[in-house]
Design an enzyme around this catalytic site. Sequence first.
Site, short mmCIF file in Angstrom:
data_model
loop_
_atom_site.label_atom_id
_atom_site.label_comp_id
_atom_site.label_asym_id
_atom_site.label_seq_id
_atom_site.Cartn_x
_atom_site.Cartn_y
_atom_site.Cartn_z
N LYS A 26 22.03 42.67 14.42
CA LYS A 26 21.06 43.06 15.46
C LYS A 26 19.80 43.58 14.79
O LYS A 26 19.86 44.42 13.88
CB LYS A 26 21.65 44.14 16.35
CG LYS A 26 20.60 44.79 17.24
CD LYS A 26 21.22 45.53 18.37
CE LYS A 26 21.22 47.01 18.12
NZ LYS A 26 21.54 47.77 19.33
C1 5RP Z 1 20.54 52.36 18.49
C2 5RP Z 1 21.12 51.10 18.96
C3 5RP Z 1 20.86 50.66 20.36
O1 5RP Z 1 22.03 50.13 20.89
C4 5RP Z 1 19.77 49.63 20.33
O2 5RP Z 1 18.59 50.20 19.96
C5 5RP Z 1 19.66 48.76 21.60
O3 5RP Z 1 19.17 49.42 22.64
P1 5RP Z 1 17.65 49.33 23.12
O4 5RP Z 1 17.51 47.95 23.74
O5 5RP Z 1 17.55 50.43 24.12
O6 5RP Z 1 16.74 49.48 21.94
O7 5RP Z 1 21.82 50.43 18.25
O8 5RP Z 1 20.70 52.45 17.11
#
Ligand code: 5RP
Length: 270
Positions: A173
Amino acid sequence: MDWGQENRLARIVRRPHNRALMLAVDHGYFLGPTERLEDPRSTIAPLLKYCDSLMLTRGVLRTSVPSSTGTPMVLRVSGGTSIIGEDLSREDITVSIRDAVRLNATALAMSIFVGSKYEYQTIVNLGRLVNEAEECGMPVLAVTAVGKEMARDARYLSLACRMAAEQGAHIVKTYYCEDFEQVVNSCPVPVIIAGGKKIPERDALDLTYKAVRAGAVGVDMGRNIWQSDNPVPMIRAVRSIVHGNADAGSAWEMYNRLVSESTGPRSESG
Ligand code: 5RP
């Protein structure tokens, strides 16, 4: 990859088109009671049927998700510092693989902080987590966390995503950036994007569309869904891009139609 691991991954990145809509609700692990996630149970309940998987901590899983759900759980297993603490990059693994298995997690998630003070610790932790996860047939999602001082550009994000994949992460991610194709093309495992801070709905749909068009398999989105005044129309509009191949304009029309059909803001359909 063995059958179990492939099967778990296929529940997150859905066949036949290899797309993923992961709903992120793990923010409390360092932010505490984040706005509109103060009561995770009520935030999650209306959205659960529209996501492919839910990313969360074990505390929220145990307390705020019905055990009867069929939705796969992506369990965050890292943490250690808070938004007001010393250094956000100082994370360790906080959940044992045994507990993750007991909780019937479908995948494990942890953050790496490339270029930060604790880079070494988080990268080594990722390698160790993959070692343990492989023994249980569990895929690992690596989150490329970006410190305030880092540039969120293709050069940096390509470095972080590639390093995560090289350590054995099965899915990565990251954040969307200009020239995002470069990030996706140099990462040998599927890439999903975080939404980041709340932005106008139309902009979040554009972000989703551009990321998928550039090769992301989907999103792991949180605030841009549940901080919307209309979370259900928003997740359905995001879904139409990820799974329906809608463009951002059609998704925006869908969002507006669903909002106008709903009886009021933050109702089941709003
Ligand atoms: C924080 C994360 C969150 O899950 C990620 O940032 C996704 O959420 P958003 O779309 O609110 O940014 O991993 O470390």
